[in-house]
Design an enzyme around this catalytic site. Structure first.
Site, PDB file in Angstrom:
ATOM      1  N   CYS A   2       0.824  -1.213   0.000  1.00 52.38           N
ATOM      2  CA  CYS A   2       0.000   0.000   0.000  1.00 52.38           C
ATOM      3  C   CYS A   2       0.857   1.260   0.000  1.00 52.38           C
ATOM      4  O   CYS A   2       1.957   1.279   0.551  1.00 52.38           O
ATOM      5  CB  CYS A   2      -0.875   0.032   1.239  1.00 52.38           C
ATOM      6  SG  CYS A   2      -1.894  -1.415   1.430  1.00 52.38           S
ATOM      7  N   TRP A  74      -2.896  -2.755  -1.474  1.00 53.19           N
ATOM      8  CA  TRP A  74      -2.476  -4.129  -1.736  1.00 53.19           C
ATOM      9  C   TRP A  74      -3.276  -4.976  -0.769  1.00 53.19           C
ATOM     10  O   TRP A  74      -3.097  -4.890   0.453  1.00 53.19           O
ATOM     11  CB  TRP A  74      -0.979  -4.253  -1.478  1.00 53.19           C
ATOM     12  CG  TRP A  74      -0.380  -5.573  -1.846  1.00 53.19           C
ATOM     13  CD1 TRP A  74      -0.053  -6.002  -3.100  1.00 53.19           C
ATOM     14  CD2 TRP A  74       0.002  -6.621  -0.942  1.00 53.19           C
ATOM     15  NE1 TRP A  74       0.506  -7.259  -3.028  1.00 53.19           N
ATOM     16  CE2 TRP A  74       0.560  -7.666  -1.720  1.00 53.19           C
ATOM     17  CE3 TRP A  74      -0.052  -6.786   0.437  1.00 53.19           C
ATOM     18  CZ2 TRP A  74       1.040  -8.841  -1.173  1.00 53.19           C
ATOM     19  CZ3 TRP A  74       0.434  -7.967   0.988  1.00 53.19           C
ATOM     20  CH2 TRP A  74       0.969  -8.977   0.181  1.00 53.19           C
ATOM     21  N   ASN A  98      -2.065   2.197   5.690  1.00 53.39           N
ATOM     22  CA  ASN A  98      -1.137   1.107   5.364  1.00 53.39           C
ATOM     23  C   ASN A  98      -0.936   0.291   6.624  1.00 53.39           C
ATOM     24  O   ASN A  98      -0.742   0.876   7.701  1.00 53.39           O
ATOM     25  CB  ASN A  98       0.239   1.652   4.959  1.00 53.39           C
ATOM     26  CG  ASN A  98       0.246   2.305   3.607  1.00 53.39           C
ATOM     27  OD1 ASN A  98      -0.773   2.346   2.936  1.00 53.39           O
ATOM     28  ND2 ASN A  98       1.397   2.828   3.220  1.00 53.39           N
ATOM     29  N   GLU A 481      18.334 -17.906  -5.683  1.00 49.51           N
ATOM     30  CA  GLU A 481      17.948 -16.583  -6.186  1.00 49.51           C
ATOM     31  C   GLU A 481      17.465 -16.695  -7.637  1.00 49.51           C
ATOM     32  O   GLU A 481      16.496 -16.035  -8.032  1.00 49.51           O
ATOM     33  CB  GLU A 481      19.149 -15.632  -6.049  1.00 49.51           C
ATOM     34  CG  GLU A 481      18.961 -14.226  -6.564  1.00 49.51           C
ATOM     35  CD  GLU A 481      17.812 -13.448  -5.921  1.00 49.51           C
ATOM     36  OE1 GLU A 481      17.239 -13.903  -4.919  1.00 49.51           O
ATOM     37  OE2 GLU A 481      17.473 -12.374  -6.459  1.00 49.51           O
ATOM     38  N   GLU A 488       8.894 -15.552  -9.618  1.00 46.20           N
ATOM     39  CA  GLU A 488       8.110 -14.350  -9.292  1.00 46.20           C
ATOM     40  C   GLU A 488       7.712 -13.534 -10.518  1.00 46.20           C
ATOM     41  O   GLU A 488       6.679 -12.879 -10.495  1.00 46.20           O
ATOM     42  CB  GLU A 488       8.802 -13.483  -8.233  1.00 46.20           C
ATOM     43  CG  GLU A 488      10.015 -12.745  -8.688  1.00 46.20           C
ATOM     44  CD  GLU A 488      10.664 -11.928  -7.574  1.00 46.20           C
ATOM     45  OE1 GLU A 488       9.948 -11.286  -6.803  1.00 46.20           O
ATOM     46  OE2 GLU A 488      11.902 -11.918  -7.490  1.00 46.20           O
ATOM     47  N   HIS A 504      18.294 -37.368  -3.232  1.00 51.36           N
ATOM     48  CA  HIS A 504      17.516 -37.643  -2.018  1.00 51.36           C
ATOM     49  C   HIS A 504      16.047 -37.292  -2.202  1.00 51.36           C
ATOM     50  O   HIS A 504      15.325 -37.132  -1.224  1.00 51.36           O
ATOM     51  CB  HIS A 504      18.105 -36.872  -0.830  1.00 51.36           C
ATOM     52  CG  HIS A 504      19.514 -37.284  -0.518  1.00 51.36           C
ATOM     53  ND1 HIS A 504      19.843 -38.519   0.002  1.00 51.36           N
ATOM     54  CD2 HIS A 504      20.701 -36.644  -0.712  1.00 51.36           C
ATOM     55  CE1 HIS A 504      21.148 -38.615   0.136  1.00 51.36           C
ATOM     56  NE2 HIS A 504      21.690 -37.491  -0.295  1.00 51.36           N
ATOM     57  N   LYS A 604       6.547  -4.385  -3.662  1.00 54.29           N
ATOM     58  CA  LYS A 604       7.969  -4.080  -3.589  1.00 54.29           C
ATOM     59  C   LYS A 604       8.453  -4.030  -2.151  1.00 54.29           C
ATOM     60  O   LYS A 604       9.475  -4.584  -1.803  1.00 54.29           O
ATOM     61  CB  LYS A 604       8.232  -2.738  -4.282  1.00 54.29           C
ATOM     62  CG  LYS A 604       9.694  -2.332  -4.305  1.00 54.29           C
ATOM     63  CD  LYS A 604      10.498  -3.263  -5.190  1.00 54.29           C
ATOM     64  CE  LYS A 604      11.986  -3.027  -5.089  1.00 54.29           C
ATOM     65  NZ  LYS A 604      12.731  -4.191  -5.613  1.00 54.29           N
TER      66      LYS A 604
HETATM   67  O1  M6R Z   1      13.315  -4.683   1.072  1.00 59.15           O
HETATM   68  P1  M6R Z   1      13.781  -6.037   1.485  1.00 59.15           P
HETATM   69  O2  M6R Z   1      15.122  -6.386   0.958  1.00 59.15           O
HETATM   70  O3  M6R Z   1      13.714  -6.246   2.983  1.00 59.15           O
HETATM   71  O4  M6R Z   1      12.738  -7.048   0.852  1.00 59.15           O
HETATM   72  C1  M6R Z   1      12.771  -8.409   1.143  1.00 59.15           C
HETATM   73  C2  M6R Z   1      11.984  -9.201   0.125  1.00 59.15           C
HETATM   74  O5  M6R Z   1      10.624  -8.840   0.169  1.00 59.15           O
HETATM   75  C3  M6R Z   1      12.513  -8.977  -1.297  1.00 59.15           C
HETATM   76  O6  M6R Z   1      13.885  -9.262  -1.366  1.00 59.15           O
HETATM   77  C4  M6R Z   1      11.770  -9.867  -2.309  1.00 59.15           C
HETATM   78  O7  M6R Z   1      12.016 -11.209  -2.041  1.00 59.15           O
HETATM   79  C5  M6R Z   1      12.243  -9.488  -3.702  1.00 59.15           C
HETATM   80  N1  M6R Z   1      11.393  -8.489  -4.256  1.00 59.15           N
HETATM   81  C6  M6R Z   1      12.316 -10.638  -4.626  1.00 59.15           C
HETATM   82  O8  M6R Z   1      12.822 -10.252  -5.861  1.00 59.15           O
END
Ligand code: M6R
Length: 609
Positions: A2, A74, A98, A481, A488, A504, A604
């Site tokens: 949000c 959101w 928020n 990663e 995502e 395994h 984000k």
């Molecule tokens: O702002 P942050 O680094 O704390 O965010 C953590 C996660 O929400 C963030 O890294 C998320 O996994 C990514 N957007 C994935 O690409």
């Protein structure tokens, strides 16, 4: 997640509010709305979907007014639809929020018992109702907000207007960020500086439990005890240019290509020929790090993966024990904290609710100190840490983290070097690691040249439902990663395994429909990895192998492909090998036509639990 924008000005504020919401779009949301006061009337427009859809409704029927609040939602409580979109109104009040109110159900039941009729499924609407009742009973808007937030459990940043007090906006924060934008003859509230940068670069960051009242001419902040307090005004270094997409098709692509510069900026003036420069972690940082006997690294998502890479590095080179844990788990369990342990929080945004809560929880667990590795200098995580090392990635707009990750690795590389040097790492080895770290930007630059070949590889994946990513040792978090990026933004189900774990269980999944992506740089584990890849090949799996230089892969990709690159050395290879993972995910997503920068259901900055 949000977003909030609010304004009090002489001019009509609806266009400013909409522009502010557009600047917050990168956070991820599913509905939007604004409410503006005009001579005792509250005009409101809300819509499911993008800000531009709400904007079209506004433009079809525009309204004047110099006091207003706006929101991108959101969904947490209630589906994304117009009724659940903010601002919520009750009586004389309109409010945006928020966060999550945990005791909303009991508050709602009490209000319903008193005859209040709710029009949404949200937790937010109870606040509007409570504040409106209090204003009706004779309180000022600020008094009503102050009294109401005292009865709330959970997290909130709110902005509220009342038709009984035109020209005033009241805000409050606890557990979610809220900022004041200071203008000339006009003032603003926003959930991050990005929302306000088009109108002012003078920002006041509110503290936990602050309540603020803005009018055209005044900003007055009240602390936890209800008494007026002063908070410093900061000049934000954000610029509107930093958030332009330029020649790139998506922010994510731009941010992938910004990595050489972002990593170079993160290392600048922090490392020299003899290693890490003094006190880059803040005053007294080197003394504190010299006392460290172990580390607990806490983070979420991509930042967690950066922490996992650091575990391999710090244990190998500094010989200190490191635990890495996702913040949402750590905060609710009784972790054992041996004496001399440093708490390290890694976060791009510095506002991730779980990471912030974990850091606050760490305060009562007896750590030697806290270190924040973060990209946003004024964020809550940075402000609350003892030591800090800023990544200098610049604003990251794409929901999928890219340059945030590699700059975190650069910062963690500095931390590793410092800890290792203090603990007597052999001089030659130290010099080699330092020079590898300094090469990180140029090696990433070289890896970016692989884009045309990666576009071809992306074709292999676009019609797949699943993918496996494999790595060993320090490359296992890189595989994690890679899998996170692919899932995502392309919505292909992807999992990462330490390659030795394949037999395994996950090997049962491998057949000709299962692409297996392997990260295979040179190093002591390469032969072990090659044996694991043979297991895939023997079952007809399609291998996409990212290999270092000319290292023999023994025909490992008879189905699939081997892409050769230069990892730049064992220490920095995790950062360099991340680049093709990012490009692969990006191009698969582009070919599948997904919303690359704002993937469905994601936000984000995850400011709710
Ligand atoms: O702002 P942050 O680094 O704390 O965010 C953590 C996660 O929400 C963030 O890294 C998320 O996994 C990514 N957007 C994935 O690409």
């Amino acid at each position: 997640m949000c977003g909030i924008v609010a304004a009090v000005a002489q001019r009509d504020v609806a266009p400013l509010l909409i522009a502010g919401l557009k600047a917050l779009e990168y956070r991820g949301y599913d509905s939007a709305g604004i409410a503006v006061l005009d001579h005792g009337d509250v005009h409101r427009v809300r819509a499911k979907g993008k800000v531009r859809e709400m904007e079209s409704l506004y433009l079809a029927n525009p309204f004047p007014g110099g006091t207003g609040i706006a929101h991108t939602r959101w969904a947490t409580h209630g589906v994304p639809n117009e009724a659940n979109a903010h601002p919520h109104t009750a009586g004389n009040v309109a409010l945006v929020h928020n966060g999550i109110i945990e005791n909303y159900a009991s508050l709602r039941a009490e209000l319903q018992a008193g005859g209040h009729v709710f029009t949404s499924e949200t937790d937010t609407e109870v606040m509007a109702a409570l504040i409106s009742e209090r204003v009706e009973s004779g309180m000022s808007l600020r008094e009503a907000v102050t009294a109401t937030v005292r009865g709330l459990e959970g997290a909130y940043a709110i902005a509220v207007v009342s038709s009984k007090e035109p020209g005033h906006v009241v805000g409050a924060r606890h557990g979610a960020p809220l900022l004041v934008g200071v203008g000339i003859g006009e003032h603003f509230l926003g959930s991050d500086a990005q929302a306000l940068i088009q109108v002012t670069n003078k920002i006041i960051y509110l503290e936990e439990h602050d309540v603020v009242e803005i009018t055209r001419d005044h900003v007055q902040i009240y602390g936890r005890d209800g008494k007026p307090v002063e908070r410093a005004v900061h000049e934000s270094e954000l610029s509107t240019d930093a958030v332009e997409r330029g020649e790139y098709r998506h922010y994510m692509q731009k941010e992938i290509f910004e990595q050489p510069r972002a990593v170079a900026d993160t290392l600048e003036a922090r490392i020299g020929p003899n290693g890490v420069l003094p006190n880059i972690f803040g005053v007294g940082g080197d003394e504190l790090l010299a006392k460290v006997k172990g580390l607990h690294i806490i983070a979420c998502g991509t930042s967690y993966h950066a922490g996992l890479v650091a575990k391999y590095w710090i244990e190998e080179y500094a010989r200190l024990p490191v635990n890495v844990e996702v913040a949402s788990e750590y905060r609710y369990r009784e972790a054992v904290v041996p004496e001399g342990t440093l708490f390290v929080a890694i976060s791009q945004s510095g506002e991730t609710a779980d990471t912030l809560a974990a850091m606050r929880e760490s305060r009562r667990r007896g750590y030697l100190g806290t270190l924040a590795i973060c990209n946003v200098p004024e964020s809550s995580v940075v402000r609350e840490a003892d030591l800090k090392l800023m990544t200098r990635a610049g604003p990251e707009i794409g929901v999928a983290s890219t340059k945030a990750f590699t700059t975190q690795l650069a910062a963690l590389g500095l931390l590793t070097l410092q800890l290792a040097h203090q603990r007597g790492l052999d001089g030659e080895r130290h010099a080699d690691l330092a020079s590898q770290l300094q090469r990180m930007p140029s090696m990433i630059e070289k890896a970016l040249e692989l884009e045309p070949q990666i576009i071809e590889l992306a074709e292999h994946l676009i019609h797949r439902q699943h993918a496996l990513f494999l790595g060993r040792g320090v490359q296992y978090p890189v595989a994690m990663e890679g899998a996170l990026k692919l899932k995502e933004i392309s919505y292909i189900h992807a999992e990462a395994y330490a390659a030795g774990e394949l037999k395994h269980g996950p090997l049962a999944l491998v057949d000709e429909d299962m692409p297996v992506i392997a990260v295979a740089p040179n190093g002591p584990l390469l032969d072990k990895l090659k044996s694991n890849l043979q297991e895939v090949r023997a079952r007809g799996g399609e291998l996409l192998v990212f290999a270092d230089g000319e290292a023999s892969m023994d025909g490992n990709a008879s189905r699939g492909a081997i892409l050769r690159m230069d990892g730049g050395g064992e220490f920095i290879a995790p950062a360099v090998f991340t680049v093709p993972m990012q490009l692969l995910a990006y191009h698969v997503a582009v070919l599948r036509g997904t919303d690359v920068d704002q993937p469905r259901n994601l936000a984000k900055s995850v400011t709710v639990e």
